[in-house]
Scaffold this motif. Structure first.
Motif, mmCIF file in Angstrom:
data_model
loop_
_atom_site.group_PDB
_atom_site.id
_atom_site.type_symbol
_atom_site.label_atom_id
_atom_site.label_comp_id
_atom_site.label_asym_id
_atom_site.label_seq_id
_atom_site.Cartn_x
_atom_site.Cartn_y
_atom_site.Cartn_z
ATOM 1 N N LEU A 371 0.818 -1.212 0.000
ATOM 2 C CA LEU A 371 0.000 0.000 0.000
ATOM 3 C C LEU A 371 0.852 1.262 0.000
ATOM 4 N N GLU A 372 1.830 1.335 0.917
ATOM 5 C CA GLU A 372 2.598 2.566 1.071
ATOM 6 C C GLU A 372 3.573 2.796 -0.080
ATOM 7 N N CYS A 373 3.963 1.737 -0.788
ATOM 8 C CA CYS A 373 4.739 1.929 -2.016
ATOM 9 C C CYS A 373 3.855 2.514 -3.119
ATOM 10 N N ALA A 374 2.616 2.020 -3.195
ATOM 11 C CA ALA A 374 1.681 2.560 -4.195
ATOM 12 C C ALA A 374 1.347 4.014 -3.898
ATOM 13 N N VAL A 375 1.153 4.359 -2.622
ATOM 14 C CA VAL A 375 0.871 5.746 -2.249
ATOM 15 C C VAL A 375 2.050 6.641 -2.619
ATOM 16 N N ASP A 376 3.262 6.147 -2.397
ATOM 17 C CA ASP A 376 4.456 6.905 -2.775
ATOM 18 C C ASP A 376 4.498 7.142 -4.277
ATOM 19 N N GLU A 377 4.134 6.123 -5.031
ATOM 20 C CA GLU A 377 4.120 6.246 -6.497
ATOM 21 C C GLU A 377 3.076 7.255 -6.950
ATOM 22 N N LEU A 378 1.918 7.261 -6.289
ATOM 23 C CA LEU A 378 0.873 8.218 -6.636
ATOM 24 C C LEU A 378 1.297 9.640 -6.283
ATOM 25 N N ALA A 379 1.954 9.804 -5.145
ATOM 26 C CA ALA A 379 2.453 11.128 -4.762
ATOM 27 C C ALA A 379 3.469 11.637 -5.775
ATOM 28 N N PHE A 380 4.342 10.739 -6.230
ATOM 29 C CA PHE A 380 5.344 11.132 -7.228
ATOM 30 C C PHE A 380 4.675 11.540 -8.536
ATOM 31 N N LYS A 381 3.666 10.779 -8.929
ATOM 32 C CA LYS A 381 2.954 11.109 -10.166
ATOM 33 C C LYS A 381 2.229 12.442 -10.046
ATOM 34 N N ALA A 382 1.755 12.758 -8.828
ATOM 35 C CA ALA A 382 1.062 14.028 -8.612
ATOM 36 C C ALA A 382 2.026 15.196 -8.450
ATOM 37 N N GLY A 383 3.325 14.898 -8.301
ATOM 38 C CA GLY A 383 4.299 15.958 -8.098
ATOM 39 C C GLY A 383 4.212 16.579 -6.717
ATOM 40 N N ILE A 384 3.780 15.793 -5.739
ATOM 41 C CA ILE A 384 3.611 16.280 -4.365
ATOM 42 C C ILE A 384 4.561 15.513 -3.453
ATOM 43 N N ASP A 385 5.175 16.210 -2.516
ATOM 44 C CA ASP A 385 6.047 15.572 -1.551
ATOM 45 C C ASP A 385 5.287 14.447 -0.831
#
Length: 750
Positions: A371-385
């Motif tokens: 889960l937390e790897c996927a959330v990190d990937e989504l944050a990166f795609k959104a350009g958000i820390d």
């Protein structure tokens, strides 16, 4: 003059000296005259049946007493419930030596009993077996098409299935401007505690129904569970068995269920009317429960601004052919994040392996790692820390249960952890930070673990010498149970720590559940607090009856227990020493047995969880792909911290395990044979000193008067759950490569 307060102080482990000096005795270290030794023979095939088992060569050796097999084992209980234990999943539990059928590789098929361990081991090598081999299935990936829903029942109440879908995930995901989808895989892991499993049964001849009495020294995380199993399987009255386990050399969940050496030792002792010891080898430690191989799919959708709108998390895990082992793997995203469209699913595949077993943070570290790897990937795609993204999608309620949290200081975990780590200096671009040929990565993840409480009993006795003895049949698997229970008792009855003794690990003591799931501090701690409070009332009543008592017309609420005395709150000179109270009791000790119970009416209105924010730094050799974890900061909100020293050790242990899970731990199975091949600590890699560098723990202040009377949440699991994902996210930041298969070995990075 004020009473020393012990709760919240970094008291040294009270059992530490015994452990480092060798005074502490473990299950294999208890001896008795004329002790026999057992050695287990394991199957060499994964599925089939025994056509012939030849024990003659072994029996021909002088000093070999007997070889037990399915052909000559004594009569045993036949129905499933006799073999159930406190941690048994739905299904029909494994019965050693039940019949000729082979259900998994390394299944125990015989027990050699001899005068010495060495002789038993040698004789076991002379036992030959002829098999009728059948095709087996041990590969989860190759059999995932056979995935199914687990069976339900009473045994699965503590691990309920995922809730029904909420909203419309498919539509919300399809409409989401930002999407990530990934498949996450982790291999089987084995517990590998330092102490191997062992049982020493001391037989004492008697004229009772059982033909004697049995004192059982067992490697277990719950003596109550061991006696429940042994009494039922062998039809022995509880009064004729006593199980003792004062020290456990690590468990991590492997001792939650009775392992087969308990069965073997009890069977031999009962049949031979002799004392018997059975110790498993390191290789045999790979022949029972393990963390199951699991394949997960996570899909997340978010708005262009980074607001999560859709969440899908499914898992397929392995189980045996005879029990439906499940874990809570997929629920955590629905608890941590607020999307209105959520679909969660968990299925299992029956394989020709032994039943998996709870392993530190069962399901939690598995699901949160994905889960937390996927959330990190989504944050990166959104350009958000990554921290800002989690704060943007923060919720003070548990959306899954639609309940408020009893307390949740996760925001403060993010703030304090990021500040201590220096997170603001992070360059968000992958491969942007380096030191020579080493790429540097910074990653983070969130952790969550349920704060549970069960019922337990405890006894408190004010002895004739004025000292206090408290006991409960719980365990100390290295967590500091001896110490924190002593602290609770000392504070509750206003006594100096050196005048308080806490005893555990004995079925002659009041019953307590298995030690696991981070619930012992809350469960047994509440029982200890309760029994000391009840003993205080009993002592006060005795004090009121004393000649010229200063409390003759005083109520219990008007006194305080402090400095080994009962004294009036308003006038400390009006006091009676506890020694005087017990002296007035005719020189007899004053005792109380009480039960600590969860307040279900209060607790069921809230979700009760501990939370963490984990920040990790890695270096990755650009040429070789080798990964080093150079720093981890873990900020933990877990209610009241009873002992900062033992608590910190719990979190540090979880962090070290997280390094192992992220980068090293993997039980490799050769599917041609259905057998684990790296069944030794030489080849099963765990984190060692050279892998561990700068680890920092922060305990975030958190007050919670709902979770239990002590306000504690437990620490065994919360220290682990977020660490592998934080490391994996740091590896991505360092290399730009998203590795979704744990452990992250160098071949996956090259």
């Amino acid at each position: 003059m004020t009473q020393q307060t012990y709760i919240g102080k970094p008291i040294n482990r009270l059992d530490g000296l015994d452990k480092v000096t060798g005074k502490a005795k473990y299950a294999a270290e208890f001896d008795t005259p004329n002790l026999l030794h057992g050695y287990v023979v394991n199957s060499t095939i994964a599925k089939g049946k025994i056509k012939k088992i030849n024990t003659q060569d072994a029996l021909g050796l002088p000093g070999v007493i007997k070889v037990f097999t399915h052909e000559n084992r004594p009569k045993l209980a036949w129905f499933d419930m006799s073999y159930k234990d406190q941690d048994a999943p739905p299904g029909s539990p494994f019965r050693p030596l039940r019949d000729a059928k082979i259900r998994y590789s390394a299944q125990p098929i015989a027990l050699v009993i001899a005068e010495t361990f060495e002789l038993a081991r040698y004789a076991a090598s002379l036992v030959t077996v002829e098999y009728e081999e059948m095709a087996h299935q041990s590969d989860l990936e190759a059999n995932r098409h056979r995935a199914r829903k687990p069976a339900s029942g009473m045994a699965s109440l503590l691990k309920p299935p995922p809730p029904k879908p909420k909203g419309n995930f498919e539509a919300a995901f399809a409409a989401a401007p930002l999407q990530v989808t990934g498949e996450y895989v982790h291999a089987v892991e084995h517990h590998n505690p330092m102490e191997m499993f062992a049982t020493t049964v001391v037989y004492e001849k008697g004229r009772n129904k059982s033909g004697g009495k049995y004192t059982v020294y067992d490697k277990t995380q719950g003596v109550t569970n061991s006696i429940l199993y042994a009494a039922q399987v062998f039809d022995i009255p509880f009064k004729d068995i006593r199980v003792i386990s004062p020290y456990v050399g690590g468990g991590f969940g492997s001792g939650l269920r009775p392992q087969y050496q308990l069965f073997m030792a009890m069977m031999a002792a009962r049949e031979l009317k002799r004392s018997v010891k059975v110790v498993l080898t390191r290789q045999q430690m790979f022949s029972f429960g393990h963390r199951p191989a699991t394949i997960q799919t996570v899909a997340l959708g978010a708005s262009a601004e980074g607001d999560m709108t859709a969440l899908y998390h499914s898992a397929v895990g392995e189980t045996s052919q005879f029990e439906d082992y499940t874990e809570i793997v997929v629920n955590y995203g629905g608890m941590l994040y607020p999307p209105e469209n959520v679909t969660l699913d968990h299925q299992i595949v029956s394989l020709d392996v032994n039943t998996p077993l709870d392993m530190r943070a069962p399901g939690g570290v598995t699901g949160i790692s994905a889960l937390e790897c996927a959330v990190d990937e989504l944050a990166f795609k959104a350009g958000i820390d990554p921290v800002e993204f989690r704060l943007k999608n923060y919720t003070d309620r548990d959306p899954l249960a639609d309940l408020p949290y009893s307390s949740k200081e996760l925001r403060e975990c993010f703030r304090q952890g990021a500040e201590r780590f220096g997170w603001l200096k992070r360059n968000p671009e992958p491969r942007s930070m380096r030191d020579g040929h080493n790429l540097i990565g910074w990653g983070m993840a969130t952790g969550i673990w349920e704060a549970s409480q069960a019922a337990a009993r405890a006894e408190a006795v004010l002895l004739v010498n004025g000292k206090l003895r408290v006991s409960s049949a719980t365990a100390d698997i290295g967590t500091g149970t001896y110490t924190i229970m002593t602290q609770i008792a000392a504070d509750t009855l206003g006594m100096p720590l050196e005048d308080v003794t806490f005893k555990l690990g004995d079925t002659d003591m009041p019953a307590a559940p298995i030690e696991g799931g981070s619930w012992t501090a809350a469960t047994v701690g509440t029982a200890v607090k309760t029994v000391c409070e009840e003993l205080a009332k009993k002592l006060f009543k005795l004090a009121r009856k004393m000649p010229d008592s200063p409390f003759a017309s005083v109520s219990f609420n008007e006194v305080v227990f402090v400095n080994k005395m009962i004294q009036l709150k308003k006038d400390s000179l009006m006091a009676v020493a506890l020694q005087s109270v017990v002296d007035s009791n005719g020189g007899a000790a004053v005792r109380q047995i009480s039960t600590g119970l969860p307040n279900m009416l209060k607790q069921r209105k809230y979700t009760r969880s501990a939370h963490s924010a984990v920040f990790a730094e890695v270096t990755v050799d650009e040429d070789l792909g080798t990964v080093r974890v150079t720093r981890i900061v873990s900020a933990v909100a877990a209610g009241r911290i009873l002992n900062p020293k033992t608590a910190r050790s719990q979190i540090l242990g979880g962090m070290v395990w997280g390094i192992g899970k992220a980068l090293e731990e993997e039980s490799v199975i050769d599917h041609q044979f259905g057998r684990f091949m790296n069944h030794s600590l030489a080849e099963y890699h765990v984190a060692v000193n050279a892998d561990v560098h700068d680890l920092d723990v922060i305990f975030v202040d958190e007050h919670d008067d709902i979770v239990n009377p002590l306000g504690v949440k437990g620490l065994g699991e919360i220290g682990l759950v977020g660490v592998p994902a934080a490391i994996a996210n740091a590896v991505f930041h360092a290399t730009g490569k998203r590795i979704r298969q744990l452990p992250i070995t160098l071949d996956k990075l090259l």
